[in-house]
Structure formats: C-alpha cells, structure tokens
Write a protein that holds these residues in place. Sequence first.
Motif, PDB file in Angstrom:
ATOM      1  N   MET A   1       0.853  -1.196   0.000  1.00  0.00           N
ATOM      2  CA  MET A   1       0.000   0.000   0.000  1.00  0.00           C
ATOM      3  C   MET A   1       0.885   1.242   0.000  1.00  0.00           C
ATOM      4  O   MET A   1       1.821   1.357   0.783  1.00  0.00           O
ATOM      5  N   ALA A   2       0.614   2.206  -0.863  1.00  0.00           N
ATOM      6  CA  ALA A   2       1.447   3.395  -0.989  1.00  0.00           C
ATOM      7  C   ALA A   2       1.334   4.268   0.256  1.00  0.00           C
ATOM      8  O   ALA A   2       0.266   4.377   0.853  1.00  0.00           O
ATOM      9  N   ASN A   3       2.455   4.888   0.649  1.00  0.00           N
ATOM     10  CA  ASN A   3       2.468   5.787   1.793  1.00  0.00           C
ATOM     11  C   ASN A   3       1.861   7.122   1.371  1.00  0.00           C
ATOM     12  O   ASN A   3       2.346   7.765   0.439  1.00  0.00           O
ATOM     13  N   LYS A   4       0.799   7.529   2.014  1.00  0.00           N
ATOM     14  CA  LYS A   4       0.095   8.745   1.633  1.00  0.00           C
ATOM     15  C   LYS A   4       0.559   9.965   2.421  1.00  0.00           C
ATOM     16  O   LYS A   4      -0.012  11.038   2.294  1.00  0.00           O
ATOM     17  N   ARG A   5       1.557   9.798   3.273  1.00  0.00           N
ATOM     18  CA  ARG A   5       2.071  10.927   4.037  1.00  0.00           C
ATOM     19  C   ARG A   5       2.814  11.894   3.110  1.00  0.00           C
ATOM     20  O   ARG A   5       3.502  11.481   2.194  1.00  0.00           O
ATOM     21  N   GLY A   6       2.668  13.197   3.403  1.00  0.00           N
ATOM     22  CA  GLY A   6       3.342  14.201   2.607  1.00  0.00           C
ATOM     23  C   GLY A   6       4.835  14.263   2.913  1.00  0.00           C
ATOM     24  O   GLY A   6       5.303  13.723   3.919  1.00  0.00           O
ATOM     25  N   LYS A   7       5.570  14.932   2.043  1.00  0.00           N
ATOM     26  CA  LYS A   7       7.017  15.043   2.216  1.00  0.00           C
ATOM     27  C   LYS A   7       7.375  15.762   3.514  1.00  0.00           C
ATOM     28  O   LYS A   7       8.325  15.396   4.207  1.00  0.00           O
ATOM     29  N   LYS A   8       6.606  16.820   3.828  1.00  0.00           N
ATOM     30  CA  LYS A   8       6.882  17.577   5.060  1.00  0.00           C
ATOM     31  C   LYS A   8       6.746  16.680   6.286  1.00  0.00           C
ATOM     32  O   LYS A   8       7.577  16.703   7.190  1.00  0.00           O
ATOM     33  N   TYR A   9       5.673  15.893   6.298  1.00  0.00           N
ATOM     34  CA  TYR A   9       5.442  15.002   7.436  1.00  0.00           C
ATOM     35  C   TYR A   9       6.569  13.986   7.552  1.00  0.00           C
ATOM     36  O   TYR A   9       7.106  13.748   8.637  1.00  0.00           O
TER      37      TYR A   9
ATOM     38  N   ALA B   1       9.948  15.363  25.469  1.00  0.00           N
ATOM     39  CA  ALA B   1       8.855  15.115  24.522  1.00  0.00           C
ATOM     40  C   ALA B   1       8.140  16.414  24.164  1.00  0.00           C
ATOM     41  O   ALA B   1       7.794  16.644  22.999  1.00  0.00           O
ATOM     42  N   ILE B   2       7.918  17.260  25.163  1.00  0.00           N
ATOM     43  CA  ILE B   2       7.266  18.549  24.912  1.00  0.00           C
ATOM     44  C   ILE B   2       8.136  19.424  24.021  1.00  0.00           C
ATOM     45  O   ILE B   2       7.644  20.075  23.087  1.00  0.00           O
ATOM     46  N   GLU B   3       9.429  19.438  24.280  1.00  0.00           N
ATOM     47  CA  GLU B   3      10.358  20.202  23.440  1.00  0.00           C
ATOM     48  C   GLU B   3      10.296  19.710  21.992  1.00  0.00           C
ATOM     49  O   GLU B   3      10.259  20.499  21.047  1.00  0.00           O
ATOM     50  N   LEU B   4      10.288  18.393  21.841  1.00  0.00           N
ATOM     51  CA  LEU B   4      10.315  17.789  20.514  1.00  0.00           C
ATOM     52  C   LEU B   4       9.023  18.027  19.750  1.00  0.00           C
ATOM     53  O   LEU B   4       9.047  18.352  18.549  1.00  0.00           O
ATOM     54  N   VAL B   5       7.903  17.883  20.415  1.00  0.00           N
ATOM     55  CA  VAL B   5       6.626  18.006  19.707  1.00  0.00           C
ATOM     56  C   VAL B   5       6.447  19.411  19.148  1.00  0.00           C
ATOM     57  O   VAL B   5       5.833  19.606  18.086  1.00  0.00           O
ATOM     58  N   ARG B   6       7.007  20.410  19.819  1.00  0.00           N
ATOM     59  CA  ARG B   6       6.908  21.794  19.322  1.00  0.00           C
ATOM     60  C   ARG B   6       7.721  22.000  18.043  1.00  0.00           C
ATOM     61  O   ARG B   6       7.515  22.979  17.321  1.00  0.00           O
ATOM     62  N   LYS B   7       8.647  21.074  17.776  1.00  0.00           N
ATOM     63  CA  LYS B   7       9.491  21.175  16.578  1.00  0.00           C
ATOM     64  C   LYS B   7       8.893  20.444  15.374  1.00  0.00           C
ATOM     65  O   LYS B   7       9.454  20.488  14.284  1.00  0.00           O
ATOM     66  N   THR B   8       7.774  19.767  15.598  1.00  0.00           N
ATOM     67  CA  THR B   8       7.200  18.949  14.522  1.00  0.00           C
ATOM     68  C   THR B   8       6.082  19.659  13.768  1.00  0.00           C
ATOM     69  O   THR B   8       5.160  19.023  13.261  1.00  0.00           O
TER      70      THR B   8
ATOM     71  N   THR C   1      -2.985  22.163  17.206  1.00  0.00           N
ATOM     72  CA  THR C   1      -3.287  21.838  18.593  1.00  0.00           C
ATOM     73  C   THR C   1      -2.316  20.776  19.096  1.00  0.00           C
ATOM     74  O   THR C   1      -1.964  19.857  18.356  1.00  0.00           O
ATOM     75  N   VAL C   2      -1.894  20.924  20.343  1.00  0.00           N
ATOM     76  CA  VAL C   2      -1.077  19.888  20.978  1.00  0.00           C
ATOM     77  C   VAL C   2      -2.042  18.933  21.667  1.00  0.00           C
ATOM     78  O   VAL C   2      -2.860  19.353  22.495  1.00  0.00           O
TER      79      VAL C   2
ATOM     80  N   GLY D   1       0.969  16.155  13.140  1.00  0.00           N
ATOM     81  CA  GLY D   1       2.318  15.633  13.322  1.00  0.00           C
ATOM     82  C   GLY D   1       2.387  14.226  13.886  1.00  0.00           C
ATOM     83  O   GLY D   1       1.374  13.639  14.277  1.00  0.00           O
ATOM     84  N   PRO D   2       3.586  13.674  13.944  1.00  0.00           N
ATOM     85  CA  PRO D   2       3.786  12.325  14.489  1.00  0.00           C
ATOM     86  C   PRO D   2       3.683  12.320  16.009  1.00  0.00           C
ATOM     87  O   PRO D   2       3.921  13.331  16.669  1.00  0.00           O
ATOM     88  N   GLY D   3       3.330  11.176  16.565  1.00  0.00           N
ATOM     89  CA  GLY D   3       3.237  11.050  18.011  1.00  0.00           C
ATOM     90  C   GLY D   3       4.616  10.912  18.646  1.00  0.00           C
ATOM     91  O   GLY D   3       5.507  10.272  18.085  1.00  0.00           O
ATOM     92  N   VAL D   4       4.774  11.534  19.801  1.00  0.00           N
ATOM     93  CA  VAL D   4       6.009  11.412  20.571  1.00  0.00           C
ATOM     94  C   VAL D   4       5.647  10.674  21.860  1.00  0.00           C
ATOM     95  O   VAL D   4       4.932  11.196  22.706  1.00  0.00           O
ATOM     96  N   LYS D   5       6.127   9.441  21.977  1.00  0.00           N
ATOM     97  CA  LYS D   5       5.757   8.613  23.119  1.00  0.00           C
ATOM     98  C   LYS D   5       6.645   8.901  24.333  1.00  0.00           C
ATOM     99  O   LYS D   5       7.847   9.125  24.185  1.00  0.00           O
ATOM    100  N   MET D   6       6.015   8.891  25.497  1.00  0.00           N
ATOM    101  CA  MET D   6       6.720   9.124  26.748  1.00  0.00           C
ATOM    102  C   MET D   6       6.821   7.833  27.548  1.00  0.00           C
ATOM    103  O   MET D   6       6.056   6.894  27.320  1.00  0.00           O
ATOM    104  N   ASP D   7       7.725   7.827  28.494  1.00  0.00           N
ATOM    105  CA  ASP D   7       7.857   6.692  29.402  1.00  0.00           C
ATOM    106  C   ASP D   7       6.738   6.784  30.429  1.00  0.00           C
ATOM    107  O   ASP D   7       6.759   7.664  31.295  1.00  0.00           O
ATOM    108  N   PRO D   8       5.734   5.906  30.368  1.00  0.00           N
ATOM    109  CA  PRO D   8       4.579   6.019  31.275  1.00  0.00           C
ATOM    110  C   PRO D   8       4.960   5.809  32.740  1.00  0.00           C
ATOM    111  O   PRO D   8       4.296   6.363  33.625  1.00  0.00           O
ATOM    112  N   VAL D   9       6.007   5.063  32.998  1.00  0.00           N
ATOM    113  CA  VAL D   9       6.441   4.854  34.384  1.00  0.00           C
ATOM    114  C   VAL D   9       6.958   6.155  34.977  1.00  0.00           C
ATOM    115  O   VAL D   9       6.623   6.533  36.110  1.00  0.00           O
ATOM    116  N   LEU D  10       7.755   6.883  34.206  1.00  0.00           N
ATOM    117  CA  LEU D  10       8.265   8.169  34.673  1.00  0.00           C
ATOM    118  C   LEU D  10       7.148   9.197  34.796  1.00  0.00           C
ATOM    119  O   LEU D  10       7.142   9.996  35.737  1.00  0.00           O
TER     120      LEU D  10
END
Length: 234
Positions: A1-9, A27-34, A42-43, A220-229
């Motif tokens: 199946m072809a990837n439908k994501r844009g080049k920017k993404y 994670a918060i720092e990173l998500v603001r860069k995406t 919206t975050v 944007g893409p998801g940025v996963k956090m360590d749920p234990v922390l």
Amino acid sequence: MANKRGKKYLEIAKLVEQGRLYEVKEAIELVRKTRTANFVETVEIALRLGVDPRHADQQVRGTVVLPNGTGKTVKILAITSGANIEKALEAGADYAGAEEYIEKIQQGWFDFDIVIATPDMMPKLGRLGRILGTKGLMPNPKSGTVTPDIATAVSEFKKGKLAFRVDKLGSIHAPIGKADFSEEALLENFTAFINEIVRLKPSASKGQYLRTVAVSLTMGPGVKMDPVLVAKNA
C-alpha cells in the motif's frame, strides 16, 4: 500500500526516534518542533489506561482546569431559564435560553461546542439524549456541565476547563494547548491533566494504570513518553 504521508510530514517524522520513550520535558520540546501545517496546530495528549471501561467501577471521567487554557475559543450554549439566562450571558455564554434552543437542536442546529445546563432543565433536555449523546454533547454532572451555578461553569469552560472520558478501548484523547504555547505553558497543562487522570484512578484498576502516554500536534507524528516516569512524577 502506498504511503500517503506528505514530504513535510515524512521529513519531520525523522526527528522522532522510533521505539524510544521520551522524558516529559524532552517530549514537549520535541513536539513543538514537529510543525508542518500552515495554521497553529493543537497539541494533543493520547493515553491508554489499564482499565476495562465495560465495567462501571472502571470508568474514568472528569474535568480539569488547564492553567494556561487550551488555546481554543469554545462556543457555549447554556440551557437555563429566568435570571440564569442573563447570568450565563454575562459569564461568556454564546447562547442562553431554554425551549427555543432545544427546538433549534431538534431541527439540526449545532453551532456550539459545549452545552451547560441547570438541573431544572434536564427533564426537557431528555428528549435530546440521542441527538446530543452521539456527539458527546449531553450535559452531565460528572463533566461539570449540569450545575445550579451556571455562571461559574460557563466562566471556567471559557477559560480552559476541559471535560474528558475514557472511550471503549480504554483510551483518552484531549487537547492540552497550541503549538505556539511556550514549553513551560505546555508542561504546566500536561502536568495538570496527568495529575487529574492519576487522581481518578479506579480502585478496581489493577496493574499498570498508565499504559501508554504520547503527545502530538494535529498534523504531526506522536512522541511517546515513558509512562512509568510520567506516573512517578504525577
């Protein structure tokens, strides 16, 4: 199946290391860069909880006032009567009234984001159960949208009070700010939200409560956090 994501993404997704669980601040720092969109995104936070929503004693539902608001302007409809109509309007409600708005909704009108009602109006709103319920708009005491103090409720939701509930898969999705919020503002909102989720942990929930925690921008893409922390710092 072809990837439908844009080049920017696809380019911005390279910033997120696959399989890595980030610390909250990182994670918060990173998500603001995406950012890829030409609008202020919206975050969003996405959680998967160790609960079985099929059981009443494992429901997670409530409200939280985000310290810095959501950044979104919400339209509020207040269903009430008498002097409360003026109080609701003075507090910031976009619309306030009773039967006339109930009839408009029955005719297909939905120019609002939240419905707040006084208890005396609930019997009349009952006939809108199917219409509002399927859209998640039916007022409920647990979400703070049924209250005799309608002025305070309207004011709080205008300032960024957020209602949330676990879905049938045990997940919760909610906005916690905008991409142009400062890192500090997003951290404060994130912390307030997580603290309330942890506070509401059902006693029937066994094992790890926070299973997955991630933040992302609308486009944007998801940025996963360590749920234990995350749980440890809540």
